[in-house]
Scaffold this motif. Structure first.
Motif, PDB file in Angstrom:
ATOM      1  N   ILE A  35     -13.393  30.245 -33.205  1.00 48.94           N
ATOM      2  CA  ILE A  35     -14.385  30.755 -32.737  1.00 48.94           C
ATOM      3  C   ILE A  35     -15.065  30.286 -31.461  1.00 48.94           C
ATOM      4  CG2 ILE A  35     -16.654  31.879 -33.634  1.00 48.94           C
ATOM      5  CD1 ILE A  35     -14.594  32.977 -35.886  1.00 48.94           C
ATOM      6  N   GLY A  36     -15.176  30.155 -30.320  1.00 51.58           N
ATOM      7  CA  GLY A  36     -16.485  29.602 -29.674  1.00 51.58           C
ATOM      8  C   GLY A  36     -16.198  28.320 -29.343  1.00 51.58           C
ATOM      9  N   GLY A  37     -14.789  27.839 -29.201  1.00 51.57           N
ATOM     10  CA  GLY A  37     -13.954  26.791 -28.843  1.00 51.57           C
ATOM     11  C   GLY A  37     -14.531  26.109 -29.895  1.00 51.57           C
ATOM     12  N   ARG A  38     -13.957  25.847 -31.298  1.00 51.95           N
ATOM     13  CA  ARG A  38     -14.148  25.837 -32.535  1.00 51.95           C
ATOM     14  C   ARG A  38     -13.171  26.350 -33.387  1.00 51.95           C
ATOM     15  NH1 ARG A  38     -19.940  24.081 -35.129  1.00 51.95           N
ATOM     16  NH2 ARG A  38     -20.237  26.047 -34.056  1.00 51.95           N
ATOM     17  N   ASP A  39     -12.362  25.207 -34.221  1.00 48.21           N
ATOM     18  CA  ASP A  39     -10.870  25.593 -35.217  1.00 48.21           C
ATOM     19  C   ASP A  39     -11.490  25.859 -36.472  1.00 48.21           C
ATOM     20  OD1 ASP A  39      -9.102  25.594 -33.765  1.00 48.21           O
ATOM     21  OD2 ASP A  39      -8.794  23.116 -33.789  1.00 48.21           O
ATOM     22  N   VAL A  40     -11.259  27.229 -36.975  1.00 43.49           N
ATOM     23  CA  VAL A  40     -11.998  27.600 -38.011  1.00 43.49           C
ATOM     24  C   VAL A  40     -10.800  27.620 -39.258  1.00 43.49           C
ATOM     25  CG1 VAL A  40     -13.730  29.275 -39.597  1.00 43.49           C
ATOM     26  CG2 VAL A  40     -13.923  28.829 -36.953  1.00 43.49           C
ATOM     27  N   LEU A  41     -10.723  27.209 -40.084  1.00 44.19           N
ATOM     28  CA  LEU A  41     -10.029  27.255 -41.697  1.00 44.19           C
ATOM     29  C   LEU A  41      -9.952  28.502 -42.466  1.00 44.19           C
ATOM     30  CD1 LEU A  41      -8.756  23.565 -41.779  1.00 44.19           C
ATOM     31  CD2 LEU A  41      -7.977  24.753 -40.121  1.00 44.19           C
ATOM     32  N   VAL A  42      -9.460  29.499 -41.874  1.00 44.75           N
ATOM     33  CA  VAL A  42      -9.770  30.801 -43.318  1.00 44.75           C
ATOM     34  C   VAL A  42      -9.185  30.682 -44.761  1.00 44.75           C
ATOM     35  CG1 VAL A  42     -10.205  33.267 -43.154  1.00 44.75           C
ATOM     36  CG2 VAL A  42     -10.025  31.897 -41.117  1.00 44.75           C
ATOM     37  N   THR A  43      -9.220  30.521 -45.388  1.00 41.75           N
ATOM     38  CA  THR A  43      -8.640  30.879 -46.635  1.00 41.75           C
ATOM     39  C   THR A  43      -9.336  31.743 -47.737  1.00 41.75           C
ATOM     40  OG1 THR A  43      -9.032  28.203 -47.074  1.00 41.75           O
ATOM     41  CG2 THR A  43      -7.720  29.624 -48.995  1.00 41.75           C
ATOM     42  N   VAL A  44      -8.378  32.734 -47.674  1.00 45.67           N
ATOM     43  CA  VAL A  44      -8.392  34.075 -48.334  1.00 45.67           C
ATOM     44  C   VAL A  44      -8.432  34.595 -49.721  1.00 45.67           C
ATOM     45  CG1 VAL A  44      -8.229  36.539 -48.439  1.00 45.67           C
ATOM     46  CG2 VAL A  44      -7.946  35.423 -45.889  1.00 45.67           C
ATOM     47  N   TYR A  45      -9.587  34.234 -51.200  1.00 42.73           N
ATOM     48  CA  TYR A  45      -8.969  34.802 -52.105  1.00 42.73           C
ATOM     49  C   TYR A  45      -9.157  36.074 -52.654  1.00 42.73           C
ATOM     50  CZ  TYR A  45     -10.369  30.047 -51.847  1.00 42.73           C
ATOM     51  OH  TYR A  45     -10.497  28.327 -51.885  1.00 42.73           O
ATOM     52  N   GLN A  46      -8.062  36.707 -53.502  1.00 36.74           N
ATOM     53  CA  GLN A  46      -8.232  37.706 -53.867  1.00 36.74           C
ATOM     54  C   GLN A  46      -8.021  38.035 -55.025  1.00 36.74           C
ATOM     55  OE1 GLN A  46      -5.566  40.112 -51.075  1.00 36.74           O
ATOM     56  NE2 GLN A  46      -7.342  40.834 -50.337  1.00 36.74           N
ATOM     57  N   GLY A  47      -7.891  38.932 -55.999  1.00 29.59           N
ATOM     58  CA  GLY A  47      -7.577  39.358 -57.037  1.00 29.59           C
ATOM     59  C   GLY A  47      -8.164  40.075 -57.992  1.00 29.59           C
ATOM     60  N   GLU A  48      -8.604  39.802 -59.363  1.00 30.61           N
ATOM     61  CA  GLU A  48     -10.117  40.745 -59.782  1.00 30.61           C
ATOM     62  C   GLU A  48     -11.412  41.086 -58.674  1.00 30.61           C
ATOM     63  OE1 GLU A  48     -10.185  40.345 -64.131  1.00 30.61           O
ATOM     64  OE2 GLU A  48      -7.317  40.638 -63.814  1.00 30.61           O
ATOM     65  N   GLY A  49     -11.840  42.087 -58.779  1.00 33.66           N
ATOM     66  CA  GLY A  49     -13.264  42.101 -57.880  1.00 33.66           C
ATOM     67  C   GLY A  49     -12.962  41.560 -56.171  1.00 33.66           C
ATOM     68  N   PRO A  50     -13.458  41.321 -55.621  1.00 34.90           N
ATOM     69  CA  PRO A  50     -14.053  42.120 -54.064  1.00 34.90           C
ATOM     70  C   PRO A  50     -13.542  40.729 -53.579  1.00 34.90           C
ATOM     71  CG  PRO A  50     -16.150  42.021 -55.681  1.00 34.90           C
ATOM     72  CD  PRO A  50     -16.050  41.853 -56.700  1.00 34.90           C
ATOM     73  N   THR A  51     -12.620  40.800 -52.742  1.00 38.29           N
ATOM     74  CA  THR A  51     -11.820  39.312 -52.173  1.00 38.29           C
ATOM     75  C   THR A  51     -13.080  39.041 -51.079  1.00 38.29           C
ATOM     76  OG1 THR A  51     -10.199  41.226 -51.158  1.00 38.29           O
ATOM     77  CG2 THR A  51     -11.088  39.113 -49.481  1.00 38.29           C
ATOM     78  N   VAL A  52     -13.001  37.696 -51.332  1.00 38.27           N
ATOM     79  CA  VAL A  52     -13.573  36.065 -50.914  1.00 38.27           C
ATOM     80  C   VAL A  52     -12.989  35.731 -49.634  1.00 38.27           C
ATOM     81  CG1 VAL A  52     -15.055  34.743 -51.908  1.00 38.27           C
ATOM     82  CG2 VAL A  52     -15.298  35.821 -53.732  1.00 38.27           C
ATOM     83  N   THR A  53     -13.566  35.444 -48.576  1.00 35.91           N
ATOM     84  CA  THR A  53     -12.984  34.667 -47.728  1.00 35.91           C
ATOM     85  C   THR A  53     -13.449  33.502 -47.004  1.00 35.91           C
ATOM     86  OG1 THR A  53     -12.164  36.949 -46.621  1.00 35.91           O
ATOM     87  CG2 THR A  53     -11.939  34.932 -45.674  1.00 35.91           C
ATOM     88  N   CYS A  54     -12.841  32.039 -47.342  1.00 30.44           N
ATOM     89  CA  CYS A  54     -13.778  31.427 -47.296  1.00 30.44           C
ATOM     90  C   CYS A  54     -13.284  30.360 -45.717  1.00 30.44           C
ATOM     91  CB  CYS A  54     -13.245  30.460 -47.803  1.00 30.44           C
ATOM     92  SG  CYS A  54     -13.827  28.378 -48.237  1.00 30.44           S
ATOM     93  N   PHE A  55     -14.334  30.092 -45.386  1.00 26.48           N
ATOM     94  CA  PHE A  55     -14.608  29.499 -43.822  1.00 26.48           C
ATOM     95  C   PHE A  55     -15.144  28.036 -43.670  1.00 26.48           C
ATOM     96  CE2 PHE A  55     -13.241  33.738 -41.501  1.00 26.48           C
ATOM     97  CZ  PHE A  55     -14.498  34.716 -42.708  1.00 26.48           C
ATOM     98  N   THR A  56     -14.179  27.547 -43.607  1.00 27.01           N
ATOM     99  CA  THR A  56     -14.319  26.093 -42.970  1.00 27.01           C
ATOM    100  C   THR A  56     -14.616  25.363 -41.484  1.00 27.01           C
ATOM    101  OG1 THR A  56     -13.330  25.612 -45.294  1.00 27.01           O
ATOM    102  CG2 THR A  56     -14.301  23.804 -43.793  1.00 27.01           C
ATOM    103  N   PHE A  57     -15.480  24.999 -40.663  1.00 27.60           N
ATOM    104  CA  PHE A  57     -15.446  24.170 -40.171  1.00 27.60           C
ATOM    105  C   PHE A  57     -16.281  23.146 -39.369  1.00 27.60           C
ATOM    106  CE2 PHE A  57     -19.622  26.040 -38.773  1.00 27.60           C
ATOM    107  CZ  PHE A  57     -19.256  27.032 -38.842  1.00 27.60           C
ATOM    108  N   LEU A  58     -15.465  22.510 -38.508  1.00 26.41           N
ATOM    109  CA  LEU A  58     -16.723  21.137 -37.914  1.00 26.41           C
ATOM    110  C   LEU A  58     -17.963  21.472 -37.472  1.00 26.41           C
ATOM    111  CD1 LEU A  58     -14.153  18.545 -36.686  1.00 26.41           C
ATOM    112  CD2 LEU A  58     -15.295  18.329 -39.329  1.00 26.41           C
TER     113      LEU A  58
END
Ligand SMILES: [Zn+2]
Length: 267
Positions: A180-203
């Protein structure tokens, strides 16, 4: 014609680039709308100033290139680009005017939150694509493997911020790298019970937060938490060192904030 359409046509009107039919349409609107009439007058004044500006300052070549490059970036306001064309058409512009116009062009770049390509806001659309099923996930059973893959994908420069959400019965199920915008973004998707949570990590930096994000300062952890939303989706951003983490979910904004505050590491 509504105001938004009128605003888009005002530059063309002032530049006399409209067909007779278009002209009638926008002039009809302007006659009835004080706000657009004012915008149109402003536009004429600026155009005139640009025209009047003469032999006072030549923009250095490097600066001109920077402006041209900035103008090519998506998301920079179309009207700023139109104005830029005028500057570039004439090699000499009045210094004060030049600075003012430069600011107009560079504003969205200096303050990423003002840009519709804001990295933080785009995480909301990625999360929406995941929940909507248009982003196909390659599921991995082993959370450790997801993390290793992501670290390898960015040559070990940084690692995804790992959260243990097992208390909420949420587990990492997939990971991918998004540019995104020239930067690498690490995306981790959490699922299970309840709503999905997505975690984005970048510099990044805290200035990556959208301008209109709500800021909460956690006294105990000495961390700013930025909360922002779009539709049903809520996001909470915080910084740990040079890493930015954004958690996005459909869960209520307050719950998401509480969750991230609970998991964030004291800086
Ligand atoms: Zn209007």
């Amino acid at each position: 014609m509504n105001c938004e359409e009128a605003q888009e046509w005002i530059t063309a009107l002032v530049d006399d680039e409209l067909s007779a039919q278009e002209r009638v349409a926008i002039e009809g609107h302007i006659a009835a709308c004080g706000q657009c009439r004012h915008a149109c007058e402003q536009e004429r004044v600026i155009k005139q100033q640009v025209k009047l500006a003469s032999a006072t300052m030549a923009a250095p070549a490097a600066l001109r290139r920077a402006i041209e490059e900035a103008a090519r970036k998506p998301g920079v306001w179309r009207r700023a680009r139109a104005r830029l064309k005028e500057i570039l058409a004439s090699p000499f512009v009045r210094p004060v005017l030049a600075v003012a116009l430069l600011l107009l062009v560079l504003y969205p770049l200096m303050f990423p939150g003002a840009d519709e390509n804001n990295i933080a806001l785009l995480t909301l659309s990625t999360h929406a694509a995941i929940e909507g099923g248009s982003k196909i996930l390659t599921r991995v059973n082993d959370p450790g493997e997801i993390k290793d893959q992501l670290v390898r994908a960015v040559d070990g420069r940084f690692a995804p911020m790992g959260f243990d959400l097992s208390m909420m019965k949420l587990y990492p199920v997939a990971g991918f790298v998004q540019r995104i915008g020239g930067r690498d973004v690490l995306v981790t998707v959490y699922q299970g019970e309840g709503p999905t949570v997505t975690c984005f990590t970048f510099l990044g930096a805290e200035s990556d937060a959208p301008l209109d994000a709500e800021v909460f300062f956690d006294d105990a952890k000495r961390i700013n938490f930025y909360s922002f939303s779009e539709g049903d989706f809520h996001a909470v951003m915080h910084r740990e060192g040079e890493l930015i983490c954004i958690m996005v979910s459909k869960m209520p904004a307050a719950d998401l904030l509480a969750m991230v505050r609970g998991k964030a590491r004291h800086s």
